[in-house]
Design a protein around this motif. Structure first.
Motif, PDB file in Angstrom:
ATOM      1  N   GLU A  75      33.192  37.841  58.815  1.00  0.00           N
ATOM      2  CA  GLU A  75      33.161  36.452  58.745  1.00  0.00           C
ATOM      3  C   GLU A  75      32.164  35.823  57.217  1.00  0.00           C
ATOM      4  OE1 GLU A  75      34.326  32.551  58.990  1.00  0.00           O
ATOM      5  OE2 GLU A  75      34.866  33.330  60.994  1.00  0.00           O
ATOM      6  N   TYR A  76      31.336  36.913  56.940  1.00  0.00           N
ATOM      7  CA  TYR A  76      30.408  37.133  55.356  1.00  0.00           C
ATOM      8  C   TYR A  76      30.998  37.822  54.435  1.00  0.00           C
ATOM      9  CZ  TYR A  76      27.181  39.334  52.421  1.00  0.00           C
ATOM     10  OH  TYR A  76      26.585  39.738  51.591  1.00  0.00           O
ATOM     11  N   ASN A  77      32.179  38.986  55.036  1.00  0.00           N
ATOM     12  CA  ASN A  77      32.743  39.882  53.934  1.00  0.00           C
ATOM     13  C   ASN A  77      34.342  38.456  53.971  1.00  0.00           C
ATOM     14  OD1 ASN A  77      31.687  41.862  54.342  1.00  0.00           O
ATOM     15  ND2 ASN A  77      33.316  42.805  55.761  1.00  0.00           N
ATOM     16  N   ASP A  78      34.687  37.522  54.572  1.00  0.00           N
ATOM     17  CA  ASP A  78      35.763  36.325  53.775  1.00  0.00           C
ATOM     18  C   ASP A  78      35.268  35.298  53.142  1.00  0.00           C
ATOM     19  OD1 ASP A  78      37.647  37.903  55.388  1.00  0.00           O
ATOM     20  OD2 ASP A  78      37.683  35.897  57.320  1.00  0.00           O
ATOM     21  N   LEU A  79      33.836  35.222  53.017  1.00  0.00           N
ATOM     22  CA  LEU A  79      33.134  34.177  52.418  1.00  0.00           C
ATOM     23  C   LEU A  79      32.887  35.142  50.936  1.00  0.00           C
ATOM     24  CD1 LEU A  79      30.926  31.547  52.118  1.00  0.00           C
ATOM     25  CD2 LEU A  79      29.143  32.754  52.911  1.00  0.00           C
ATOM     26  N   LYS A  80      32.088  36.290  50.847  1.00  0.00           N
ATOM     27  CA  LYS A  80      32.129  36.767  49.699  1.00  0.00           C
ATOM     28  C   LYS A  80      33.315  37.421  48.923  1.00  0.00           C
ATOM     29  CE  LYS A  80      29.483  40.990  47.993  1.00  0.00           C
ATOM     30  NZ  LYS A  80      28.671  42.578  48.531  1.00  0.00           N
ATOM     31  N   THR A  81      34.741  37.710  49.383  1.00  0.00           N
ATOM     32  CA  THR A  81      35.271  37.639  49.333  1.00  0.00           C
ATOM     33  C   THR A  81      36.138  36.059  48.435  1.00  0.00           C
ATOM     34  OG1 THR A  81      36.038  39.122  50.167  1.00  0.00           O
ATOM     35  CG2 THR A  81      37.962  38.197  49.354  1.00  0.00           C
ATOM     36  N   GLU A  82      35.651  34.841  48.645  1.00  0.00           N
ATOM     37  CA  GLU A  82      36.864  33.843  48.418  1.00  0.00           C
ATOM     38  C   GLU A  82      35.706  33.547  47.397  1.00  0.00           C
ATOM     39  OE1 GLU A  82      38.279  30.801  51.040  1.00  0.00           O
ATOM     40  OE2 GLU A  82      39.208  31.967  52.136  1.00  0.00           O
ATOM     41  N   LEU A  83      33.950  33.277  47.540  1.00  0.00           N
ATOM     42  CA  LEU A  83      33.320  33.225  46.896  1.00  0.00           C
ATOM     43  C   LEU A  83      33.485  33.726  45.286  1.00  0.00           C
ATOM     44  CD1 LEU A  83      30.673  31.593  46.022  1.00  0.00           C
ATOM     45  CD2 LEU A  83      29.391  32.762  46.153  1.00  0.00           C
ATOM     46  N   LYS A  84      33.582  35.168  44.913  1.00  0.00           N
ATOM     47  CA  LYS A  84      34.482  35.825  44.209  1.00  0.00           C
ATOM     48  C   LYS A  84      35.029  35.188  43.437  1.00  0.00           C
ATOM     49  CE  LYS A  84      34.637  39.935  42.581  1.00  0.00           C
ATOM     50  NZ  LYS A  84      35.047  41.993  42.743  1.00  0.00           N
ATOM     51  N   ASP A  85      36.217  34.602  44.131  1.00  0.00           N
ATOM     52  CA  ASP A  85      37.534  34.447  43.415  1.00  0.00           C
ATOM     53  C   ASP A  85      37.412  33.143  42.872  1.00  0.00           C
ATOM     54  OD1 ASP A  85      39.053  36.634  44.259  1.00  0.00           O
ATOM     55  OD2 ASP A  85      40.088  35.850  45.909  1.00  0.00           O
ATOM     56  N   TYR A  86      35.792  32.295  43.661  1.00  0.00           N
ATOM     57  CA  TYR A  86      36.089  30.895  42.893  1.00  0.00           C
ATOM     58  C   TYR A  86      35.303  31.167  41.934  1.00  0.00           C
ATOM     59  CZ  TYR A  86      34.133  26.196  42.998  1.00  0.00           C
ATOM     60  OH  TYR A  86      33.941  24.900  42.896  1.00  0.00           O
ATOM     61  N   LEU A  87      33.971  31.849  41.421  1.00  0.00           N
ATOM     62  CA  LEU A  87      33.284  31.987  40.901  1.00  0.00           C
ATOM     63  C   LEU A  87      33.984  32.747  39.137  1.00  0.00           C
ATOM     64  CD1 LEU A  87      29.679  32.593  42.120  1.00  0.00           C
ATOM     65  CD2 LEU A  87      30.803  30.797  41.590  1.00  0.00           C
ATOM     66  N   LYS A  88      35.231  33.779  39.617  1.00  0.00           N
ATOM     67  CA  LYS A  88      35.675  34.249  38.710  1.00  0.00           C
ATOM     68  C   LYS A  88      36.025  32.639  37.985  1.00  0.00           C
ATOM     69  CE  LYS A  88      38.403  37.646  37.511  1.00  0.00           C
ATOM     70  NZ  LYS A  88      39.468  37.084  36.407  1.00  0.00           N
ATOM     71  N   ARG A  89      36.622  32.196  38.065  1.00  0.00           N
ATOM     72  CA  ARG A  89      37.334  30.769  37.253  1.00  0.00           C
ATOM     73  C   ARG A  89      36.230  30.680  36.284  1.00  0.00           C
ATOM     74  NH1 ARG A  89      39.401  28.049  42.065  1.00  0.00           N
ATOM     75  NH2 ARG A  89      37.907  26.254  41.465  1.00  0.00           N
ATOM     76  N   PHE A  90      35.583  30.234  36.908  1.00  0.00           N
ATOM     77  CA  PHE A  90      34.034  29.648  35.665  1.00  0.00           C
ATOM     78  C   PHE A  90      33.965  30.775  34.970  1.00  0.00           C
ATOM     79  CE2 PHE A  90      33.771  27.000  39.423  1.00  0.00           C
ATOM     80  CZ  PHE A  90      33.445  26.004  39.294  1.00  0.00           C
TER      81      PHE A  90
END
Length: 425
Positions: free
Chosen positions: A375-390
């Motif tokens: 779960e932590y790895n999924d969260l980290k991957t999605e958060l990284k992609d989300y922040l990359k947009r900003f």
């Protein structure tokens, strides 16, 4: 052969290999650097309520106060809350500054965190940094037109940033000095040259392009003389303190009343004067006057200083008045240094360094640990992609954006769990 492709095996050998440990270490280093600069500043409350803050992280907003307008600085919290979508300049840290956000310098903006501000902060000091320009060359950093690799160094007095190659003296190797004083500040605070000869990392040496305050050595005694080697009566007035001149006249008068012998030479006169001169200085208790009696040189260069050099500055009554007149009293405060500010941020971080993830893992069995890590790895991957947009859009991440991310993540997680089919063997 030109144009030939490298074999797959050969190409993989040439590509740099980065391990997970390298990535984690780099992340930790970046986190420590950010904490050092921001750790002493509050990210949620405007610092205006604290008045003129001793040292804090500051920003300038070119959207609200572009070049040609009055310069203004904003605190960390206001950079997030009031200027999130604006173009900001990071100013690193500044001393004795009061947040300007929303005051009269901002024509179309009211501070969301502390709207009841005075129209202007008279105690604040500004320079070209507030418009994104640095050094004597008045260029931005990073400079798209500057292809010369060079580090930027902040002057501890004026707090402007300078290219190493524009300081008049080659900076020592990184880590070999703690603070720098630029040419203009050395000229304004010329008393520092007397200290530089004994404390500066790069020792000041006698060269033709400097104003040498020379010393004539007779045995163990030293006499200040003008550079042309003339008799000390022709020395510059600033070279010999008034009480030293009086002592010299007194010694001369005593010598004139004594019979002249072959052993009564100029060297004897110098020795007698120097002994009395040193006794007078030691009674005054001023370190600066003692250093001025020794050899030092004034040049048009910056100087580099070691750790704790400020503790060597004289704090007698006359020197403290001089610091006040020059507006550099902060030099006698060890807590004023950027290093002290950074260390405070690191200490605050260490106090809150307990890792809740590790605490949770230690309380689980192995199956639960594996599930949590996934779960932590999924969260980290999605958060990284989300922040990359900003990052790609150059916008600041707000609290609402993070809340929205976690709401969407939880929604996705529920859909995955609800859609699972369970089988019994």
């Amino acid at each position: 052969m030109a144009g030939a492709e490298e074999p797959a095996g050969r190409q993989s050998e040439l590509e740099p290999v980065v391990s997970l440990v390298d990535v984690l270490e780099e992340d930790e280093e970046l986190e420590n650097e950010a904490c050092a600069v921001l750790g002493g500043s509050d990210s949620e409350k405007c610092s205006y309520s604290q008045g003129s803050v001793k040292r804090q992280a500051l920003y300038a907003c070119s959207t609200c106060t572009p070049e040609g307008e009055e310069p203004a600085g904003i605190c960390l919290a206001c950079s997030y809350e009031c200027h999130g979508s604006h173009k900001l300049f990071e100013l690193y840290t500044k001393r004795n500054f009061c947040c300007d956000c929303g005051n009269s310098k901002f024509k179309n903006l009211e501070c969301k965190l502390f709207p009841d501000k005075a129209k202007i902060n008279c105690g604040n000091k500004y320079n070209d940094n507030f418009f994104g320009l640095y050094c004597i060359c008045k260029r931005p950093y990073p400079d798209p037109e500057d292809e010369i690799p060079d580090e930027m160094i902040q002057c501890v007095v004026c707090e402007d940033w300078f290219h190493g190659r524009h300081l008049g003296a080659v900076p020592p190797e990184s880590g070999d000095f703690q603070e720098m004083v630029c040419q203009a500040c050395m000229k304004r605070c010329s008393f520092l040259w007397a200290y530089a000869a004994h404390l500066a990392v790069t020792k000041v040496t006698a060269e033709d392009d400097g104003l040498l305050l020379n010393v004539d050595v007779v045995g163990d005694q030293e006499f200040i003389q003008p550079e042309n080697g003339a008799h000390r009566d022709g020395a510059l007035k600033e070279d010999v303190p008034e009480h030293g001149k009086a002592a010299e006249k007194e010694v001369k008068a005593e010598q004139m009343n004594e019979p002249c012998t072959s052993s009564s030479s100029e060297a004897d006169l110098q020795t007698a004067f120097k002994n009395q001169h040193l006794n007078t200085e030691s009674q005054s208790g001023c370190k600066l006057e003692e250093l001025k009696a020794k050899q030092f040189i004034k040049k048009d260069t910056a100087t580099y200083w070691p750790l704790n050099w400020r503790s060597k500055l004289c704090t007698c009554k006359d020197c403290m008045k001089m610091y006040g007149d020059l507006d550099v009293l902060f030099l006698t405060d060890e807590c004023d240094t950027v290093l002290a500010y950074e260390n405070k941020g690191k200490v605050d971080q260490a106090a809150d360094s307990r890792d809740p993830l590790m605490d949770t893992l230690n309380s689980m069995n192995r199956v639960q640990q594996v599930e949590l890590i996934c779960e932590y790895n999924d969260l980290k991957t999605e958060l990284k992609d989300y922040l990359k947009r900003f990052a790609d859009e150059g916008t600041v991440v707000k609290r609402e954006d993070i809340q929205q991310f976690f709401e969407e993540f939880q929604s996705k997680k529920r859909r995955r769990v609800d859609g699972m089919q369970y089988y019994c063997s």
